[in-house]
Design an enzyme around this catalytic site. Sequence first.
Site, mmCIF file in Angstrom:
data_model
loop_
_atom_site.group_PDB
_atom_site.id
_atom_site.type_symbol
_atom_site.label_atom_id
_atom_site.label_comp_id
_atom_site.label_asym_id
_atom_site.label_seq_id
_atom_site.Cartn_x
_atom_site.Cartn_y
_atom_site.Cartn_z
ATOM 1 N N ASP A 30 103.891 29.028 51.234
ATOM 2 C CA ASP A 30 103.690 30.156 50.316
ATOM 3 C C ASP A 30 103.994 29.692 48.886
ATOM 4 O OD1 ASP A 30 103.772 33.542 50.742
ATOM 5 O OD2 ASP A 30 104.326 32.720 48.784
ATOM 6 N N GLN A 89 101.112 44.745 51.718
ATOM 7 C CA GLN A 89 100.077 43.704 51.770
ATOM 8 C C GLN A 89 99.429 43.560 50.397
ATOM 9 O OE1 GLN A 89 96.777 44.330 54.502
ATOM 10 N NE2 GLN A 89 96.180 42.180 54.419
ATOM 11 N N HIS A 95 97.502 37.459 57.430
ATOM 12 C CA HIS A 95 98.412 36.307 57.390
ATOM 13 C C HIS A 95 99.755 36.695 57.990
ATOM 14 C CE1 HIS A 95 98.585 38.552 53.588
ATOM 15 N NE2 HIS A 95 99.881 38.289 53.571
ATOM 16 N N PHE A 96 100.334 35.737 58.697
ATOM 17 C CA PHE A 96 101.699 35.887 59.196
ATOM 18 C C PHE A 96 102.607 35.052 58.302
ATOM 19 C CE2 PHE A 96 101.642 37.959 63.420
ATOM 20 C CZ PHE A 96 100.277 38.098 63.594
HETATM 21 P P1 5GP Z 1 101.441 39.829 51.387
HETATM 22 O O1 5GP Z 1 102.307 40.675 50.475
HETATM 23 O O2 5GP Z 1 99.972 40.106 51.194
HETATM 24 O O3 5GP Z 1 101.879 39.943 52.836
HETATM 25 O O4 5GP Z 1 101.745 38.331 50.974
HETATM 26 C C1 5GP Z 1 100.832 37.492 50.348
HETATM 27 C C2 5GP Z 1 101.533 36.153 50.138
HETATM 28 O O5 5GP Z 1 100.581 35.219 49.722
HETATM 29 C C3 5GP Z 1 102.641 36.189 49.066
HETATM 30 O O6 5GP Z 1 103.873 35.768 49.635
HETATM 31 C C4 5GP Z 1 102.127 35.224 48.002
HETATM 32 O O7 5GP Z 1 103.149 34.464 47.409
HETATM 33 C C5 5GP Z 1 101.155 34.351 48.776
HETATM 34 N N1 5GP Z 1 100.061 33.835 47.965
HETATM 35 C C6 5GP Z 1 99.231 34.552 47.167
HETATM 36 N N2 5GP Z 1 98.330 33.745 46.579
HETATM 37 C C7 5GP Z 1 98.584 32.485 47.034
HETATM 38 C C8 5GP Z 1 97.962 31.217 46.779
HETATM 39 O O8 5GP Z 1 97.003 31.069 46.019
HETATM 40 N N3 5GP Z 1 98.494 30.153 47.418
HETATM 41 C C9 5GP Z 1 99.558 30.254 48.280
HETATM 42 N N4 5GP Z 1 100.004 29.151 48.857
HETATM 43 N N5 5GP Z 1 100.160 31.437 48.530
HETATM 44 C C10 5GP Z 1 99.678 32.543 47.916
#
Ligand code: 5GP
Length: 133
Positions: A30, A89, A95-96
């Site tokens: 992440d 989200q 994603h997990f």
């Molecule tokens: P959500 O809140 O949707 O469950 O989490 C999305 C996750 O994706 C976040 O922890 C964020 O840091 C990660 N993330 C978003 N964009 C990118 C990216 O371009 N690369 C990586 N490696 N992680 C990302």
Amino acid sequence: MAACIFCKIIKGEIPCFKLFESDKTLAFLDINPLSKGHALVIPKFHGATLTDIPDEHLSELLPVAKKLATATGAVNFNILQNNGRIAHQIVDHVHFHMIPKPNEQEGLGISWPQKETDMEALKALFEEIKPKV
Ligand code: 5GP
Ligand code: ZN
């Protein structure tokens, strides 16, 4: 899906620190970790929420999350999968999260607003849901 940031990562259009890849699954660090070793496991099949993903694209996700937990050496960790904005989200590609919890301060913080059990209401809910499972 063209505009999806995780689909771009799958296609190699955006870089990532790739930890695992197979024909159906990708795992990578992440970019804004909640703790050291925070990583994501995604199906290569695009879908916003868990119910959008066919079962055959889901089956490898937990075993890979387990590999990540083992590889980071995390003893305490959370597996998290958010669906929808009010469920936190941000990225609309399933994603997990595998989030090590090394101490009280780092990793996932959880609010757990439990209510006292109303057994009649619980039974009615059970009878409503059970036939649909
Ligand atoms: P959500 O809140 O949707 O469950 O989490 C999305 C996750 O994706 C976040 O922890 C964020 O840091 C990660 N993330 C978003 N964009 C990118 C990216 O371009 N690369 C990586 N490696 N992680 C990302
Ligand atoms: Zn996508």
